[in-house]
Design a protein around this motif. Structure first.
Motif, mmCIF file in Angstrom:
data_model
loop_
_atom_site.group_PDB
_atom_site.id
_atom_site.type_symbol
_atom_site.label_atom_id
_atom_site.label_comp_id
_atom_site.label_asym_id
_atom_site.label_seq_id
_atom_site.Cartn_x
_atom_site.Cartn_y
_atom_site.Cartn_z
ATOM 1 N N HIS A 187 -6.443 7.191 -34.849
ATOM 2 C CA HIS A 187 -6.728 8.292 -35.756
ATOM 3 C C HIS A 187 -6.516 7.807 -37.178
ATOM 4 O O HIS A 187 -5.472 7.261 -37.501
ATOM 5 N N ARG A 191 -11.079 8.138 -34.659
ATOM 6 C CA ARG A 191 -11.339 9.506 -35.129
ATOM 7 C C ARG A 191 -10.890 9.525 -36.580
ATOM 8 O O ARG A 191 -9.708 9.366 -36.877
ATOM 9 N N GLN A 229 -14.364 15.720 -38.970
ATOM 10 C CA GLN A 229 -13.838 14.530 -38.299
ATOM 11 C C GLN A 229 -14.996 13.733 -37.742
ATOM 12 O O GLN A 229 -15.832 14.270 -37.040
ATOM 13 N N THR A 254 -17.899 16.313 -35.913
ATOM 14 C CA THR A 254 -18.148 17.596 -36.579
ATOM 15 C C THR A 254 -16.875 18.085 -37.210
ATOM 16 O O THR A 254 -15.792 17.587 -36.935
ATOM 17 N N GLY A 255 -17.032 19.104 -38.039
ATOM 18 C CA GLY A 255 -15.866 19.773 -38.584
ATOM 19 C C GLY A 255 -14.982 18.886 -39.407
ATOM 20 O O GLY A 255 -13.778 19.059 -39.444
ATOM 21 N N SER A 284 3.204 32.790 -23.405
ATOM 22 C CA SER A 284 2.241 33.123 -24.449
ATOM 23 C C SER A 284 1.937 34.609 -24.465
ATOM 24 O O SER A 284 1.782 35.219 -25.518
ATOM 25 N N ARG A 333 -10.849 11.176 -40.461
ATOM 26 C CA ARG A 333 -10.970 12.354 -41.322
ATOM 27 C C ARG A 333 -11.103 11.878 -42.759
ATOM 28 O O ARG A 333 -10.098 11.593 -43.409
#
Lengths: 79, 981
Positions: free
Chosen positions: B157, B259, B241, B238-239, B726, B261
């Protein structure tokens, strides 16, 4: 991949969050609140939880068409 | 020894189609085979025509090889990308038995049979199914591997200021200007070397040879901390990244998935050369101009001895001059443009070189046909009239390689994602990407700048712009590098040579999928007018090259047939991945236990060591049965269940979900979360409780223990704790009732041992010692008591899931094994999940088979609890009329009418009145040792009573139907006397 800004943890990758549901646009009956999911292309108010982080529940308002997140608010606040 | 920018001295041996060949270090499979004189690299998918190389890059449609031996094969590796290594074993594809002699190529004779959409029109009579085995053998690209022996990839990353995809002239200029502005830069390049077309285009930049400038720029990038990733292609993202895939050597084995950014992203991925469609343009020996240049410059390989060049732009003259200098004789230059005479498109130096070499130049001409089946022998050329039709007789020109080029298509796929729009540029005959978001830009050939000086300026500007977008200040005095290379090619779009209609089925548009001009015409005639429909109907561009060489050509020819400009037709949507990526790389490290974790209890080791057969139940490993009790599951489970009722047994219940709920509002909160009230539970007692969903359906069940006035322990079904946590957190945070509640998942903080059976109490008294005697004696049903065992915390809860006198011991994981072994020593034997199931079905207790997400408390005979009226979550929608209809299911017990027959969970229950419309189904079924027959639980329509004649039908598993009757769900000891003793 989209990012959400968790009020405690800061900007985190989307995979850390779990989507719960989209809220209906306005107030309505219990039936409407439980079942109605009228999708508005420009504005979606949603509940997400930061399950792989601090487990905070968040209200996220975003524009599903453009993918931009308009605001992220902590549900529940401080007691 | 060949010399080139990528090869060095040395010898590497490899095999292709069973023969051994030699190459040099740095060679690709394609260049080495070309150097060895190989001209056949495979056959096409549909017509099985012999094919040679078309290109020198990953967009290669023909030369896809299979590497390795079955079962660990890797199919569809593009030969131009596969770097040689010793011992490589390669095979061509789409041929049987050999490349030279392929039986299925006899189907070629029926050329018209397999046009677009043939599968809708043929192989129908008498039964299409009978053709299926043959078609399956012939169809497909390569054979899938049977095993995978590859190491998992690395996953990295990264974040940076500027990501630049492509390290050609523009990419390097962009990277340099960005780092000089102080930005953190990542530059990726899919080839092993940086430089792009500078590798063969002889130019000079800033006064030095182009390749020297490349080296100097790379050194500067390294010195300023930029990261340069070679063998790494952009595959998508997408988005914000982006995903890069590094595959050095062209074969999986040392892959890295990145990956990234970035704050800004520059696409400098260059352009891909386009073929022209003419009759038999797929013959071995027909290549693209740029491919020949690359094989010569990079690997020192001459693709032929005598070449003919055929193009619609000026660049072919520069290319021809370089090829002549490299030792290839150029017999003729065929220029489709008509407004020039002689070699007006060439520079003076190029004209001199070509005239000295004796090259003919024919303008306003086009290659219309190719002679030679297994290898090109000659081309036939006609003059073009103004409207593109052929005029006059054909001229024949000898050659052994035909190099053609219809122009270049910029690599814009990454610029068409997330809002980018396609824009047709008539001067290029290609599509550019417009409407970019502020953080993304295209530069260089990808942006339509095909000339070196323009590409450098474009890259420099994009790099500065990206650095500024990322927040860095750019010095105004920083100038773009000045370069001089090939001139901007003046191009006149030319898509296909004239041909008689019956020959259009041999003018190939997409070589990889055997899509011809005739197919496009046919698709249009059959009503497929949209390019997306044409793509799917004809299979244009659906192969590994994904339209790299075929999309624009196909769109332009379709536009010609429709009478529209190509811009109106467009090309089909560009999709990720932009380069083939193995699934193994995408999976990354999420394999094995990183993909699916196996959760184990503190007693797991003991189970494994003592014959426990462990199986995954959700994410937990639990013992189904113990081998000491029987060799196979059925007998073992029955023996274990029998022993529990006869004397006693212990079971590992540590997987039980446990959530601590504490705080001033805890009691009120739990009241709202459960069907019945928790606030009425006294300290030291527990209660069986049920949760509802907001729509009234039962969500889960469990015991709630009150540890203190403001402290509760809520248990959930095994594996459900995460979900219930949750669930609770959500309703606490949306103000369902008071927010002074803390919720903590303590599932793994407490091990649980169930001790059940007539001897359970006496055994516990012996094991736990004298200090527990009084507490155990006074412990009523559903009470619990806290204390110690060997200095560790222990809670003993008297509760039963088996219907026997039973206790649940909650202890710290560290002491669990000692406690368990003490109980074993005390004379109790373990029982597993299957036995647990027998015991609970005998008592009508519920698990997820009954709490299946569709049942309400009314369905499960909990009407009395509902009537207590606790205002909880789900109450509002529980009372709607639909939940009370007669067809609504009701939980019942089942027995076979004849007392012996078997029925299984999942069997459908029907009545004689409606034998094909089920009135319900069997949710659980076990063979009961206590009753000596098969028993079960079922959900059946409410209106059916105990006298209803029911049939259990299970056609997939049993030949005969079983008559069954409804009984109360509690089969054994209905009064519960055994557990309350």
């Amino acid at each position: 991949m989209m990012r959400l800004v968790c009020p405690f943890c800061g900007p985190r990758e989307l995979r850390e969050f779990q989507f719960h549901k989209t809220l209906p646009a306005g107030p309505g009956s219990v039936f409407a609140r439980t079942y109605e999911r009228i999708d508005h292309p420009e504005r979606s108010v949603e509940h997400w939880q930061h399950v792989e982080g601090c487990r905070a529940w968040l209200l996220v308002e975003r524009n599903p068409s453009s993918g931009t997140v308009l605001r992220t608010v902590l549900l529940g606040g401080t007691p | 020894m060949r010399r080139g920018t990528r090869v060095s001295a040395g010898t590497i041996r490899f095999q292709f189609d069973g023969r051994e060949y030699c190459g040099q270090p740095g060679d690709t499979a394609a260049s080495a085979l070309l150097a060895n004189g190989v001209c056949h690299f495979g056959r096409s998918v549909k017509y099985r025509r012999l094919r040679g190389l078309l290109t020198a890059g990953p967009e290669e449609p023909n030369a896809l090889f299979t590497s390795g031996r079955y079962p660990a094969v890797i199919p569809n590796v593009a030969a131009p990308q596969l770097i040689l290594r010793d011992g490589l074993d390669l095979r061509s594809q789409n041929r049987w038995p050999t490349l030279g002699l392929d039986v299925a190529s006899l189907l070629q004779a029926g050329g018209g049979f397999f046009g677009a959409g043939f599968y809708y029109k043929t192989f129908i009579w008498p039964r299409w199914r009978s053709y299926e085995p043959l078609i399956r053998r012939l169809a497909g690209l390569g054979a899938a591997p049977g095993a995978c022996e590859l190491a998992p990839p690395r996953v990295e990353h990264l974040s940076c200021d500027v990501l630049i995809a492509g390290a050609g002239a523009a990419g390097l200029a962009a990277a340099r200007s960005a780092v000089r502005a102080g930005a953190r830069v990542v530059l990726c390049e899919r080839e092993p070397r940086c430089g792009g077309e500078l590798e063969f285009e002889v130019g000079s930049i800033e006064g030095q040879p182009a390749l020297a400038w490349v080296a100097a720029t790379l050194a500067e990038l390294a010195a300023r901390g930029a990261r340069v990733l070679t063998d790494t292609a952009l595959v998508g993202g997408t988005g914000g990244q982006l995903v890069l895939h590094g595959e050095p050597g062209g074969l999986p084995g040392a892959n890295t998935l990145y990956r990234v950014r970035p704050r800004a992203f520059i696409i400098a991925m260059g352009s891909i050369e386009r073929p022209i469609a003419f009759v038999d343009n797929d013959r071995p020996g027909v290549m693209l101009v740029g491919a020949a240049e690359r094989y010569l410059a990079r690997y020192g390989v001459r693709v032929g001895r005598e070449a003919v060049l055929f193009a619609n732009h000026d660049r072919m003259y520069a290319a021809a001059a370089r090829l002549v200098a490299g030792g290839i004789r150029v017999n003729a230059l065929i220029d489709t443009r008509g407004d020039l005479s002689g070699m007006a498109g060439a520079t003076a130096a190029q004209r001199d070189a070509l005239e000295r070499a004796g090259t003919r130049c024919l303008t306003a001409h086009a290659v219309v046909a190719v002679e030679g089946g297994r290898r090109i022998r000659a081309v036939r050329v006609t003059q073009l009239a103004g409207n593109g039709a052929g005029v006059g007789a054909e001229t024949r020109i000898d050659c052994d390689v035909l190099l053609h080029s219809g122009g270049w298509s910029p690599c814009v796929q990454a610029g068409l994602q997330e809002g980018g729009l396609r824009e047709y540029a008539a001067a290029l005959g290609a599509f550019l990407a417009a409407a970019q978001p502020p953080w993304r830009a295209l530069a260089g050939a990808a942006n339509g700048q095909l000339e070196l000086a323009a590409a450098l300026m474009d890259g420099h500007a994009a790099g500065s712009g990206a650095a500024q977008h990322a927040g860095h200040a750019v010095h105004e005095r920083e100038a773009a590098p000045v370069g001089r290379g090939d001139e901007t090619p003046r191009l006149e779009p030319f898509w296909r040579s004239p041909a008689a209609p019956r020959l259009e089925k041999r003018q190939f548009v997409d070589l990889q999928n055997d899509v011809t001009v005739a197919d496009l015409r046919l698709a249009l005639a059959e009503g497929f007018t949209d390019i997306e429909h044409v793509k799917r109907y004809t299979t244009l561009g659906i192969g590994t090259e994904q339209g790299a060489t075929s999309a624009v050509l196909g769109a332009a020819i379709l536009a010609e047939f429709k009478g529209e400009p190509p811009g109106a037709v467009g090309t089909f949507r560009a999709r990720m991945p932009f380069a083939p990526v193995s699934l193994q790389s995408l999976a990354g490290l999420r394999v094995g236990c990183a993909w699916r974790i196996a959760r184990r209890t503190p007693l797991d080791g003991w189970h494994a060591a003592h014959g426990g057969v462990l199986e995954s139940s959700g994410s937990w490993m639990r013992p189904r049965y113990f081998r000491a009790n029987g060799a196979e599951p059925f007998a073992a489970a029955v023996a274990e269940a029998r022993r529990v009722r006869a004397s006693g047994g212990i079971a590992d219940g540590s997987t039980l979900g446990k959530i601590e709920v504490a705080g001033a509002d805890a009691a009120a909160f739990l009241d709202s979360m459960y069907l019945t009230k928790a606030s009425t539970i006294k300290v030291g007692r527990s209660k069986y409780m049920v949760n509802l969903r907001e729509d009234g359906i039962v969500l889960d069940d469990g015991l709630v223990l009150r540890l203190a006035p403001e402290r509760f322990l809520a248990t959930t079904s095994s594996g459900h704790a995460d979900h219930m946590l949750s669930h609770f957190e959500h309703y606490r945070d949306t103000d369902w009732s008071g927010r002074r509640v803390t919720l903590t998942d303590v599932t793994e903080a407490w091990a649980v041992i169930a001790v059940a059976g007539p001897r359970s109490r006496t055994t516990l008294e012996n094991v736990l010692g004298a200090q527990w005697r009084g507490a155990l004696a006074n412990l009523g049903h559903m009470d619990f008591s806290a204390g110690q065992f060997q200095d560790h915390d222990l809670k003993v809860l008297r509760a039963s899931f088996s219907g026997e006198l039973a206790y649940e011991l909650h202890c710290r994981p560290g002491i669990a094994l000692a406690l368990w072994e003490a109980l074993i020593a005390g004379g109790l034997a373990p029982y597993g999940l299957d036995a647990l199931d027998i015991l609970r079905v005998e008592k009508g207790y519920l698990v997820s088979s009954e709490l299946n997400g569709e049942t309400t408390p009314h369905d499960l005979n909990m009407g009395a609890l509902v009537a207590l009226g606790n205002p909880c979550l789900g109450r509002d929608l529980l009372d709607r009329p639909g939940f009370h209809e007669p067809a609504r299911p009701r939980l019942v017990g089942l027995r076979a009418c004849d007392g012996r027959a078997k029925f299984l969970a999942g069997a459908q229950l029907t009545t004689p009145a409606a034998p094909t419309r089920p009135a319900g189904y069997v949710t659980s079924s076990v063979w009961s040792p206590a009753l000596g027959e098969w028993i079960g639980l079922a959900l059946v329509a409410r209106q059916l009573g105990e006298d209803a004649p029911l049939m259990a039908r299970d056609p997939l598993r049993s030949a005969a139907d079983t008559p069954v009757r409804i009984v109360p769900p509690v089969h054994f000891d209905p009064g519960g006397a055994r557990m309350k003793s």
